[in-house]
Design a protein around this motif. Structure first.
Motif, mmCIF file in Angstrom:
data_model
loop_
_atom_site.group_PDB
_atom_site.id
_atom_site.type_symbol
_atom_site.label_atom_id
_atom_site.label_comp_id
_atom_site.label_asym_id
_atom_site.label_seq_id
_atom_site.Cartn_x
_atom_site.Cartn_y
_atom_site.Cartn_z
ATOM 1 N N ASN A 53 40.246 43.105 28.896
ATOM 2 C CA ASN A 53 39.919 42.421 30.172
ATOM 3 C C ASN A 53 40.887 42.835 31.275
ATOM 4 N N TYR A 81 39.041 40.445 38.701
ATOM 5 C CA TYR A 81 39.068 38.978 38.673
ATOM 6 C C TYR A 81 37.777 38.439 38.078
ATOM 7 N N ARG A 84 37.764 39.070 34.310
ATOM 8 C CA ARG A 84 38.550 38.100 33.536
ATOM 9 C C ARG A 84 37.884 36.733 33.485
ATOM 10 N N GLN A 85 36.973 36.466 34.421
ATOM 11 C CA GLN A 85 36.207 35.223 34.303
ATOM 12 C C GLN A 85 35.157 35.336 33.191
ATOM 13 N N ILE A 87 35.492 37.558 30.604
ATOM 14 C CA ILE A 87 36.216 37.847 29.364
ATOM 15 C C ILE A 87 37.581 37.169 29.456
ATOM 16 N N GLY A 88 37.665 35.980 28.895
ATOM 17 C CA GLY A 88 38.885 35.173 29.036
ATOM 18 C C GLY A 88 39.919 35.511 27.989
ATOM 19 N N MET A 89 41.127 34.963 28.161
ATOM 20 C CA MET A 89 42.194 35.296 27.221
ATOM 21 C C MET A 89 43.042 34.070 26.894
#
Ligand SMILES: Nc1ncnc2c1ncn2[C@@H]1O[C@H](COP(=O)(O)OP(=O)(O)OP(=O)(O)O)[C@@H](O)[C@H]1O
Ligand SMILES: [Mg+2]
Lengths: 251, 299
Positions: A53, A81, A84-85, A87-89
């Motif tokens: 991500n 950005y 990453r929304q 594919i979260g971590m």
């Protein structure tokens, strides 16, 4: 059984400065499944995970393609950005922000511009339920998240990631800082979550991989050695290196 | 009693050492404590003499605007107002700038630049206040004179000097409190789709809020108590300030200019002690504020 691919990695190479640490990794992460990344310390598991991500953007040079909904999200032009929304971590150390439990959960939603109280309230309950934390905190949503136990904090971090409604959740040793009881609670939670999410998890805990993961990828010194159904990897690996690692011959 | 029992129950060199240590540290504590107490008592007695011995009412002292010791007029309000004005103005201007500089140092500039900035700021923290006063006198006052006419002396010049003086201290304290924010917060926030700016404004600065406030109060406490640098640029006219570039006087500047010209025990002298008492009370309040703000951070 035919499984859909949630994320496809093609010819992934990662360099920290001049140091080449991930070599030619090709992987298809199956949708609505839990995939475990295992391997010795320094084998490049976290590096691969962070590339998925774009969390390596400031740290390393990543080449190759990462295809998500037919878009190569490793392209510099891609909006990281938004990536990453989707594919979260979740990290190794539980890191609730010094705010209320409620504010922690909606942090990502706020970033995305959500202001509607009803939506926020509803998403808080939903995410906390999914992370199996709701019953423990529903009466103290306004109190500080820092007062929770380590295991609760980690489940809060999971809820915080879920609240943004990603498709894929990346987890880097999510239980290694926790006690056995909290660990098994989180493992149970993960199994529930794969109904709706695709989970990719780095772990050093072989029992954890064999208990919760459907698929397992074994990495060694920056190379992907073997990727298969977890049962196959553990019971009947094709590669000698995998067998050696699992029997404790190295690493 | 056998040998072992003796050993276990009787004093030894070690236990003597322990005792001596305890006695010495207790004595030191008593000495320092009584010194502080003596200063407080002395200042209080001197500070209230104007009201008890010279028959001036506290209320008049605090509310009247006429300060002419030679005519027995002891209205301290102009100095109180001026002291608070320069302090608050300097703090209000310094706080945002401090924040911008500190955020740039900790979050934005590359490591190499930070390595350059930090020693520089620490150097500036150690510069004596008279140097800042001198800078004010040779640069700020003439500039203000050129821009606005008049003498250039006054609240604005003092604000400028105090601002320069407290900026390094406040920045260095703010940098420390931003650096104390756990690194993982930045990662966690980025992992949720935050831009760097969103992470700074929504997580990092709020997490460091108590430290930043402490820095601001600390800076303002220093500004409030500064005498020399202020005295050099404020003009030293003990009247109600009519504007920002009119000659005025603070509590500290009246004290430093006046204390040599009055005789111990006279009403004039007592009035100066009363000003000093106000300074003492204010610095106690500032300390209390710092204590309250930083206490909260721990909880
Ligand atoms: N930020 C970095 N800068 C330079 N080299 C790094 C960095 N992070 C990791 N490396 C190097 O990259 C290689 C792979 O590290 P990585 O952290 O991905 O391993 P890992 O499999 O996650 O190990 P562990 O199980 O200990 O977490 C190692 O040789 C490591 O030293
Ligand atoms: Mg790792």
């Amino acid at each position: 059984m035919q499984v859909k691919t949630a994320l496809e990695v093609k010819d992934l190479q990662v360099f920290y400065g001049d140091k080449h640490v991930v070599f030619d990794v090709n992987l298809k992460f199956p949708q609505h499944q839990i995939t475990a990344l295992i391997g010795a310390s320094g084998s490049g598991k976290s590096t691969v995970l962070r590339s998925l991500n774009r969390m390596n953007d400031d740290l390393a040079r990543v080449t190759g393609a990462i295809n998500f909904h037919d878009v190569n999200i490793n392209d510099p032009k891609v909006n990281v950005y938004r990536v990453r929304q989707r594919i979260g971590m979740v990290f190794q150390q539980p890191t609730p922000f010094p705010m209320s439990i409620y504010e922690n959960v909606i942090y990502g939603l706020r970033l995305a511009g959500e202001k509607d109280r009803h939506v926020l309230d509803q998403r808080v309950e939903e995410s906390l339920r999914q992370a199996a934390l709701w019953d423990e905190v529903k009466d103290q949503l306004k109190s500080s998240a820092l007062a929770l136990s380590g295991g609760q904090q980690q489940r809060l971090c999971i809820a915080r990631t879920l609240a943004v409604q990603p498709e894929i959740i990346l987890m880097d040793e999510p239980t290694s800082a926790l006690d056995p009881v909290s660990t098994s609670q989180i493992e149970d939670t993960l199994v529930q979550l794969k109904e709706q999410f695709t989970i990719i998890m780095v772990t050093h805990n072989m029992q954890q991989a064999s208990r919760s993961a459907d698929w397992t990828a074994f990495m060694h010194q920056g190379h992907l050695i073997e990727f298969d159904k977890t049962a196959t990897i553990f019971m009947n690996p094709h590669e000698q290196q995998t067998a050696d690692y699992l029997s404790g011959k190295f690493g | 009693m056998d040998d072992l029992q003796k050993q276990l129950t009787q004093p030894s060199p070690e236990s003597h050492q322990e005792w001596t240590g305890k006695i010495i540290s207790s004595l030191a504590i008593i000495l320092i404590g009584s010194l502080v107490l003596a200063i407080l008592v002395f200042l209080t007695i001197k500070g209230i003499a104007l009201f008890t011995d010279n028959g001036i009412s506290i209320w008049r002292f605090l509310s009247q605007t006429d300060w002419q010791p030679s005519h027995q007029h002891y209205g301290a309000l102009p100095m109180i107002v001026t002291s608070f004005s320069v302090t608050i103005l300097a703090g209000v201007v310094a706080l945002p700038l401090t924040l911008v500089v500190a955020v740039a140092i900790t979050e934005i500039l590359p490591k190499k630049m930070t390595g350059l900035f930090q020693p520089l700021i620490e150097l500036l923290v150690g510069v004596p206040s008279v140097v800042y006063g001198y800078l004010g006198l040779t640069i700020i006052v003439p500039e203000l004179q050129r821009l606005f006419g008049g003498t250039g002396f006054g609240i604005l010049a003092a604000t400028g000097v105090l601002f320069l003086m407290i900026l390094p201290t406040m920045t260095s304290m703010t940098v420390d409190s931003l650096n104390a924010v756990p690194k993982q917060y930045r990662q966690a926030s980025a992992g949720l789709g935050a831009t760097r700016w969103q992470t700074i404004s929504r997580v990092i600065v709020p997490s460091a809020r108590d430290g930043i406030l402490t820095a601001a109060v600390f800076g303002m406490a220093r500004a409030f108590g500064e005498a020399l640098a202020v005295q050099m640029v404020i003009g030293n006219t003990a009247v109600m300030p009519k504007g920002l570039i009119e000659s005025s006087a603070t509590l500290t500047s009246v004290l430093t200019t006046g204390i040599g010209n009055s005789v111990m025990g006279t009403a004039d002298n007592n009035a100066l002690w009363s000003l000093a008492l106000i300074l003492l009370i204010m610095s106690l309040i500032f300390n209390l504020l710092i204590h309250l703000v930083s206490k909260k951070g721990v909880a």
